[in-house]
Write an enzyme that holds these catalytic residues in place. Sequence first.
Site, PDB file in Angstrom:
ATOM      1  N   SER A   1       0.696  -1.247  -0.022  1.00 12.65           N
ATOM      2  CA  SER A   1       0.094  -0.032   0.173  1.00 12.65           C
ATOM      3  C   SER A   1       0.883   1.218   0.148  1.00 12.65           C
ATOM      4  O   SER A   1       0.323   2.442   0.073  1.00 12.65           O
ATOM      5  CB  SER A   1      -0.990   0.011   1.177  1.00 12.65           C
ATOM      6  OG  SER A   1      -0.381  -0.123   2.454  1.00 12.65           O
TER       7      SER A   1
ATOM      8  N   LYS B   1      -6.105   5.123   8.475  1.00 10.97           N
ATOM      9  CA  LYS B   1      -4.860   5.968   8.020  1.00 10.97           C
ATOM     10  C   LYS B   1      -5.327   7.125   7.964  1.00 10.97           C
ATOM     11  O   LYS B   1      -4.556   8.348   8.079  1.00 10.97           O
ATOM     12  CB  LYS B   1      -4.529   5.330   6.578  1.00 10.97           C
ATOM     13  CG  LYS B   1      -3.888   3.978   6.706  1.00 10.97           C
ATOM     14  CD  LYS B   1      -3.696   3.296   5.256  1.00 10.97           C
ATOM     15  CE  LYS B   1      -3.058   1.995   5.335  1.00 10.97           C
ATOM     16  NZ  LYS B   1      -2.786   1.632   3.894  1.00 10.97           N
TER      17      LYS B   1
END
Length: 752
Positions: free
Chosen positions: A623, A666
């Site tokens: 990611s 996040k």
Amino acid sequence: MSNDTNVDDPPEDTDSTGEATLEAEQSEQSQRDERESDGERSSSEAGGDPDVAGGDAEAGGDGDTASGGRDSDGDGGDEPIDEFRPGDDSSDEEIETVETVDDLGSSVDVDPGVEIDEENAEDDMLGGLMVDSTADIEVPDRLVDQVIGQDEARDIIIKAAKQRRHVMMIGSPGTGKSMLAKAMSQLLPQEDLQDVLVYHNPDDGNEPKVRTVPAGKGEQIIEAHKEEARKRNQMRSILMWIIIAIIVGYAIITGQILLGILAAGIIWLIFRYTSRGTDAMVPNMIVDNGDQRQAPFEDATGAHAGALLGDVRHDPFQSGGMETPSHDRVEPGGIHKANKGVLFVDEINTLDVRTQQKLMTAIQEGEFSITGQSERSSGAMVQTEPVPCDFVMIAAGNLDAMENMHPALRSRIKGYGYEVYMEDTIEDTPEMRRKYARFVAQEVERDGRLPHFTRDAVEELILEAKRRAGRKEHLTLHFRNLGGLVRVAGDIARAEDKEFTEREDVLQAKRRSRSIEQQLADDYIERRKDYELQVTEDGIEGRVNGLAVMGEDSGIMLPVMAEIAPAQGGGQVIATGKLQEMAEESVQNVSAIIKKFSDVDLSEKDIHIQFVQAGQQGVDGDSASITVATAVISALEDIPVDQSVAMTGSLSVRGDVLPVGGVTHKIEAAAKAGCDTVIIPKANEQDVMIEDEYDEMVDIVPCSNISEVLDVALMGEPKKDSLVDRLKSITGSAFEGSQSAVGAGGSSPSPQ
């Protein structure tokens, strides 16, 4: 081995003890007949009340409720299972027959007079449940009715219970595996439970005899043997003291007192030594089901070989008449205690391979001899006759459990039973929201010390369940963690002596019940601010604020820096930060895009990539791909990156931004760090469920390709015909919109 259920069949050596046993049984026969007739009249009634009513994924009841049915011929055939309501044995109320999973937990019952608003159920957070608090919600009696969301697993458990099939459940921790296993013990057809006795073998003391008798008769047999032994010892003691008195009297008359005392001592030792043979006649009851009212349930998770398969205690006195008879040292294993019931083993792959082989033998044969598990122990010389162990096996574990599980054992379970995968999330529907409200009521009732939750508090918990699912329009099925939040909130309300647990208590509990990873992540963020390692202002070439997750529910900002240097040999990409395999592959994907669109001869350049303070665990997952690509492109073109921007996303070799996991956590980490903008994959846009306090702190920008990422992250206009200018030709996805089908689960990087 004899599996007789008639208690007048003791071992051949019992002599008068067997007769005493038979007399004791005959004296109890009338009472037994009366109990049996009562049992037939109340075979559809329940005994006891489960002591656990919680919906905790691993919670269950060890109550004595007989929740299974028995078919007319006693073989647990195809007749439907009767549903029993725990309560007083005198109750004659009959409950409707349960045949399918649709009849189990399909509705939420409330107190009389409380209605469900079906018209507004879709928009109502509680699914139209018109209640003021969880006190108005009725909690089901049976564990199988309390399980939420795992409809397929519940259906399999019902079928397996009716046919006595083995089951293997694979899934994440806290999704209800052990709860379903306990529920199965309530659903098993009622059978005649047995007590297991171990007798001394006069022919070979190292091979004790095994007998099975109806449950409750074992204690009577042992008492009869003990009474007979007491009578024998009493007669021997009287005889001994008569002989000693005669010897002492004779010694006094003849004047040989010292010799008389010595002779009396010898006589005492002889009687003391020989009396041990009488004590050895008393059997050892290793399985006692006298008080059991439903099929036994044994949780053998993490049990060593002796606890699972049975053992024989070590005897340090092995000679001289001081040793303990071998049959008295026999200890049952979980497989023997689970006879006629359920044996549950979680994390099945942690069992030793040899133990798994023996477990497979026990499943196949339905009986297993007990011997010492330690090769150096005196118990290793002892091996009983086969002991019954006709149980239903429930094996459970995470996905890695199948890798280390003995293939023959898995084949045995699969060939004679079912395999089921436990779901992590379920679709958010009004019906499921009502069940989640019932779950809170179950947790409160199970704990017994928490105040009930108000409507607003339950709504906040359901919002948290939606958030933890990580998917839009879904609810999490990790009930153990959610149950922990319920208990923390209830403890807070109880500490303040509140009548009900309110929404403010739930919000405070969410802050207090942060995971260790989240606490560490927050600490990292604060420390980096102190040491100016975290930059959220101005623009810097080759530096990008990446985002990662630690554990399952904690986000952290992970800066990535890139530098271009002349190559000493052939050009190469050098990445530091303890990258795991998947992270290294993502770096290679980035280099493919650079090579394709850049006019710079990369054979003359070395690209250095650093993951700043990645930690001891390093970086795993892909990611950080768009982060790495942005940093490298910025370094190649000398274009600064806006440090108020943070990003996460995977990158294909054609420049598509692919979905990743943990986007909610996040984004919140970026907000805590002071960033203004967060770039996420467009496919993850539906998965964002950040807390209200962070909603106005950051702008979320979904991107579908690297060109869109660079437009947001880079400062200033790129030069004509530069790498950035060429990347603008990437305007669409090579997958033609199929990214949205991948979902947040398409990538499971850690720390992402």
